[in-house]
Design a protein around this motif. Structure first.
Motif, PDB file in Angstrom:
ATOM      1  N   GLY A  24       0.790  -1.225   0.000  1.00 16.91           N
ATOM      2  CA  GLY A  24       0.000   0.000   0.000  1.00 16.91           C
ATOM      3  C   GLY A  24       0.821   1.274   0.000  1.00 16.91           C
ATOM      4  N   GLU A  31       6.697   2.629  -9.600  1.00 14.89           N
ATOM      5  CA  GLU A  31       6.613   4.055  -9.258  1.00 14.89           C
ATOM      6  C   GLU A  31       7.898   4.535  -8.582  1.00 14.89           C
ATOM      7  OE1 GLU A  31       4.427   1.739  -8.478  1.00 14.89           O
ATOM      8  OE2 GLU A  31       2.387   2.347  -9.005  1.00 14.89           O
ATOM      9  N   ARG A  61      -8.570  11.034   1.649  1.00 10.33           N
ATOM     10  CA  ARG A  61      -8.202   9.709   2.133  1.00 10.33           C
ATOM     11  C   ARG A  61      -6.992   9.740   3.048  1.00 10.33           C
ATOM     12  NH1 ARG A  61      -8.033   6.175  -3.439  1.00 10.33           N
ATOM     13  NH2 ARG A  61     -10.280   6.101  -3.851  1.00 10.33           N
ATOM     14  N   ILE A  62      -6.448  10.908   3.292  1.00  8.05           N
ATOM     15  CA  ILE A  62      -5.240  10.968   4.119  1.00  8.05           C
ATOM     16  C   ILE A  62      -5.303  12.169   5.051  1.00  8.05           C
ATOM     17  CG2 ILE A  62      -3.861  12.285   2.445  1.00  8.05           C
ATOM     18  CD1 ILE A  62      -1.465  10.410   3.292  1.00  8.05           C
ATOM     19  N   LEU A 270       6.467   7.111   1.764  1.00  2.00           N
ATOM     20  CA  LEU A 270       5.719   8.304   1.347  1.00  2.00           C
ATOM     21  C   LEU A 270       6.487   9.575   1.689  1.00  2.00           C
ATOM     22  CD1 LEU A 270       3.488   6.120   1.323  1.00  2.00           C
ATOM     23  CD2 LEU A 270       1.957   7.796   2.305  1.00  2.00           C
TER      24      LEU A 270
ATOM     25  N   ARG B 219      -5.186  16.506  -0.652  1.00  9.42           N
ATOM     26  CA  ARG B 219      -4.227  16.032   0.341  1.00  9.42           C
ATOM     27  C   ARG B 219      -3.437  14.877  -0.272  1.00  9.42           C
ATOM     28  NH1 ARG B 219      -5.697  17.699   5.637  1.00  9.42           N
ATOM     29  NH2 ARG B 219      -7.600  18.918   5.520  1.00  9.42           N
ATOM     30  N   MET B 220      -2.123  14.982  -0.235  1.00  4.85           N
ATOM     31  CA  MET B 220      -1.278  14.004  -0.927  1.00  4.85           C
ATOM     32  C   MET B 220      -0.408  13.205   0.015  1.00  4.85           C
ATOM     33  SD  MET B 220       0.184  15.691  -4.392  1.00  4.85           S
ATOM     34  CE  MET B 220      -0.975  16.355  -5.583  1.00  4.85           C
ATOM     35  N   GLY B 221      -0.016  12.037  -0.454  1.00  2.00           N
ATOM     36  CA  GLY B 221       0.964  11.233   0.265  1.00  2.00           C
ATOM     37  C   GLY B 221       2.284  11.283  -0.473  1.00  2.00           C
ATOM     38  N   CYS B 222       2.563  10.204  -1.221  1.00  3.25           N
ATOM     39  CA  CYS B 222       3.884  10.062  -1.841  1.00  3.25           C
ATOM     40  C   CYS B 222       4.159  11.104  -2.925  1.00  3.25           C
ATOM     41  CB  CYS B 222       4.043   8.657  -2.405  1.00  3.25           C
ATOM     42  SG  CYS B 222       2.919   8.283  -3.771  1.00  3.25           S
ATOM     43  N   ILE B 224       4.043  10.491  -6.035  1.00  4.77           N
ATOM     44  CA  ILE B 224       4.574   9.828  -7.244  1.00  4.77           C
ATOM     45  C   ILE B 224       3.661   8.705  -7.734  1.00  4.77           C
ATOM     46  CG2 ILE B 224       6.960  10.469  -6.759  1.00  4.77           C
ATOM     47  CD1 ILE B 224       7.426   7.636  -5.685  1.00  4.77           C
ATOM     48  N   GLY B 225       2.419   8.723  -7.288  1.00  6.90           N
ATOM     49  CA  GLY B 225       1.434   7.790  -7.863  1.00  6.90           C
ATOM     50  C   GLY B 225       1.392   6.413  -7.244  1.00  6.90           C
ATOM     51  N   ALA B 226       1.977   6.254  -6.062  1.00  8.06           N
ATOM     52  CA  ALA B 226       2.036   4.916  -5.479  1.00  8.06           C
ATOM     53  C   ALA B 226       1.020   4.669  -4.375  1.00  8.06           C
ATOM     54  CB  ALA B 226       3.445   4.654  -4.935  1.00  8.06           C
ATOM     55  N   CYS B 227       0.700   5.695  -3.604  1.00 10.59           N
ATOM     56  CA  CYS B 227      -0.035   5.417  -2.357  1.00 10.59           C
ATOM     57  C   CYS B 227      -1.542   5.582  -2.484  1.00 10.59           C
ATOM     58  CB  CYS B 227       0.512   6.255  -1.215  1.00 10.59           C
ATOM     59  SG  CYS B 227       0.056   7.991  -1.252  1.00 10.59           S
ATOM     60  N   MET B 228      -2.028   6.102  -3.571  1.00 11.50           N
ATOM     61  CA  MET B 228      -3.461   6.149  -3.883  1.00 11.50           C
ATOM     62  C   MET B 228      -4.301   7.005  -2.933  1.00 11.50           C
ATOM     63  SD  MET B 228      -3.173   4.010  -6.351  1.00 11.50           S
ATOM     64  CE  MET B 228      -4.638   3.230  -6.935  1.00 11.50           C
ATOM     65  N   VAL B 229      -3.720   7.982  -2.271  1.00  7.83           N
ATOM     66  CA  VAL B 229      -4.543   8.764  -1.348  1.00  7.83           C
ATOM     67  C   VAL B 229      -5.123  10.031  -1.963  1.00  7.83           C
ATOM     68  CG1 VAL B 229      -3.344   7.865   0.677  1.00  7.83           C
ATOM     69  CG2 VAL B 229      -2.692  10.084  -0.251  1.00  7.83           C
ATOM     70  N   SER B 231      -7.015  11.045  -4.461  1.00  8.31           N
ATOM     71  CA  SER B 231      -7.860  10.642  -5.579  1.00  8.31           C
ATOM     72  C   SER B 231      -8.869  11.723  -5.953  1.00  8.31           C
ATOM     73  CB  SER B 231      -8.603   9.370  -5.198  1.00  8.31           C
ATOM     74  OG  SER B 231      -9.200   9.550  -3.950  1.00  8.31           O
ATOM     75  N   LYS B 244      -5.437   9.568  -9.830  1.00 10.08           N
ATOM     76  CA  LYS B 244      -4.514  10.138  -8.861  1.00 10.08           C
ATOM     77  C   LYS B 244      -4.192  11.586  -9.219  1.00 10.08           C
ATOM     78  CE  LYS B 244      -2.317   6.313  -9.860  1.00 10.08           C
ATOM     79  NZ  LYS B 244      -1.389   5.190  -9.971  1.00 10.08           N
TER      80      LYS B 244
END
Lengths: 305, 267
Positions: A24, A31, A61-62, A270, B219-222, B224-229, B231, B244
């Motif tokens: 996850g 990536e 979502r975060i 992350l 609101r972002m995580g990584c 770079i398109g990996a963590c899917m948050v 959206s 993303k």
């Protein structure tokens, strides 16, 4: 001093080192390919896969909390068939172990996933019965020893690959679910998944996450994760992949001492896409500095007077 | 191989209420960064703040290798950013995301910006110079105005509103856009701003079949398109799908994106 031995055996699978990107947080691996050499780490756990594509939960979502992150992705993924056709071939080009995290809403779905994956050259299946962000499946299986036993036994029978069960901390006694999974015949355990939490926006008087609750990860949960790895290692005879807030090399050492054989790196990916490699370098430096020639000497080596 | 960059801050100061302009030394991003792309900034001095902050590129100076960002102080992380000084180090990733683009033959463009969403639009007018821009900018009040002169110089015409009427017309910028759009007949609209503004722009553009690129924030995580948050809901051939914002966007076409005021926080 010569390079210490970092190789570990997890469920009969040789890992060149214990560093494993956690599910996850590492997508499908590609990536991160622009940022680090994926060949250097022990393994990659791909993002949670389901039989059919899943769209996931609504955003946001975060949420950032003190030394932690709450997420409520809800297993957004393109489905197992797409994964096997489009993503797995790319991942197989790397010289690293591949762990596939599987998710279902019924035991039958978990078994079908394990059967499909059995035809492909992956290294481990991680049975995710601990996702806190889906209404069906996930925690419904993972919170009670009897359901953990039932799903683990069925999936183990459906899988040709070694099976690791990913345990939730959201249960009254993780030793009981760990024992149940081990008795059902799984080959290893991974722990912990995220802790259920929430964040509140006082200006809007609403939860920050559209899903209201989410899974807490990051350094905030490391003490809980360490305690659980330490508790579980005394009640099972199978290897543990420990995870929860690993940010640096010394965190890896702590999890090894507590009894983990493999180390999952999640949230830290992350924060910095090179983290897995940075952590590996720090681990090697620690071992050289402290005269540890073999990583085996650290695993479960916690001294309690 | 891309790495995260440890860069020197060249300058960092307030340019309007709660808005700061930071100049960062980075030749790579100054050379390859495109309008609409962002950099992902690690907040220094506080390890309890784990997530990077995605901030759009405001402009660059290719010759000197300088990247400019304009950001709003909204919380603890951006407060720390605002206190950084010349010579301090900053850990950034970038440039990330898919930015704006101008299809061949397009030369009559409308730009619509609101609040801190005006910042990434400046890089458009700096980057593509031989274009006839008509620019619509909405600020909260007189003290919130920044970089207005840059847009005035680059635009054929500029329309300005403030919420309180302290400068320009009083009201929201989309009302002016709606009034003027048919006389301009642009080939393309490019917009960035709060979600209510973007929804109006979307409705104006879609109703007239004008191609419209809008830049989203989430609101972002990584990054770079990996963590899917991060959206956002996108209309595709196969139906609705979460894409993303960080790597499929942040710039999307207005006729494909579903804007949800509850789901997104606006700037």
């Amino acid at each position: 001093m010569k390079m210490p031995n970092l190789a570990v055996d997890i469920c009969g699978v040789k890992f060149k080192n214990p560093i494993i990107a956690a599910s996850g947080t590492f997508g499908f691996g590609r990536e991160f390919a622009n940022y680090m050499d994926i060949n250097l780490i022990g393994g990659v756990t791909v993002t949670g896969i389901t039989l059919e594509p899943r769209s996931g939960n609504p955003p946001p979502r975060i949420a950032e909390t003190a030394s932690g992150i709450l997420n409520s992705v809800g297993l957004q993924n393109p489905g197992v068939d797409y994964f096997l056709e489009a993503e797995l071939p790319k991942l197989l080009k790397y010289d690293t172990n591949i762990i596939v995290n599987i998710n279902g809403t019924t035991i039958d779905e978990y078994c079908k996933l394990a059967e499909k994956l059995s035809k492909y050259p992956i290294d481990l299946i991680e049975l995710n019965i601990s996702c806190p962000n889906v209404k069906e499946g996930g925690l419904a299986f993972g919170a009670h020893p009897d359901t953990v036993y039932e799903v683990t036994k069925a999936v183990k029978e459906s899988s040709k690959h070694p099976l690791v069960v990913k345990l939730t901390p959201n249960t009254s006694d993780i030793r009981e679910t760990a024992k149940a999974a081990a008795e059902a015949g799984c080959d290893g355990l991974s722990l912990i998944n995220t802790l259920i939490g929430m964040a509140i926006d006082i200006d809007r008087r609403r939860p920050v996450l559209a899903n209201i609750t989410g899974g807490l990860s990051g350094p905030a949960i490391k003490p809980v994760a360490l305690r659980m790895v330490w508790e579980v290692k005394d009640v099972v005879d199978i290897p543990i992949i420990g995870m929860g807030g690993v940010m640096k090399g010394t965190d890896v050492v702590e999890f090894l001492l507590a009894g983990a054989t493999g180390i999952g790196v999640g949230t830290a990916n992350l924060v910095k896409p090179t983290t897995c490699i940075d952590i590996l370098d720090e681990l090697i430096s620690y071992m050289i500095k402290n005269g540890v020639e073999d990583i085996d000497k650290l695993i479960g080596a916690l001294e309690i007077i | 191989m891309e790495v995260s960059h440890i860069c020197k801050i060249i300058s960092n100061y307030s340019i309007a209420t709660d808005m700061y302009l930071m100049a960062i030394a980075n030749k790579y991003i100054a050379t390859v960064g495109r309008p609409g792309q962002f950099i992902h900034i690690k907040i220094p001095h506080d390890d309890s703040l784990l997530l990077r902050r995605p901030i759009s590129i405001n402009s660059v100076n290719k010759d000197d290798g300088i990247v400019y960002i304009v950001y709003q102080v909204v919380g603890t992380g951006t407060k720390i950013l605002s206190q950084l000084k010349e010579g301090d180090n900053l850990d950034i990733l970038g440039p990330l995301g898919n930015g704006f683009s101008i299809p061949k033959g397009v030369e009559n463009i409308v730009i619509v910006g609101g609040g801190c969403g005006i910042a990434p639009l400046k890089y458009i007018v700096d980057y593509w110079k031989d274009i006839s821009y008509t620019t619509f900018l909405g600020y909260r009040d007189m003290d919130s105005i920044y970089q207005l002169m840059n847009f005035e110089r680059a635009s054929e015409r500029l329309y300005l509103t403030t919420d309180d009427g302290s400068q320009g017309e009083k009201g929201v910028i989309t009302k002016v856009l709606e009034r003027e759009i048919d006389s301009i007949s642009p080939q393309l609209i490019m917009a960035c701003g709060p979600i209510p503004m973007l929804k109006e722009v979307q409705s104006i553009a879609n109703g007239r079949n004008i191609t419209c690129q809008i830049s989203l924030e989430e609101r972002m995580g990584c990054g770079i398109g990996a963590c899917m948050v991060c959206s956002c809901m996108i209309r595709t051939k196969g139906g609705l799908e979460y894409k993303k914002v960080c790597s499929d966007g942040p710039v999307f076409l207005s006729d494909e994106v579903i804007l949800d005021e509850n789901a997104q926080f606006s700037c």
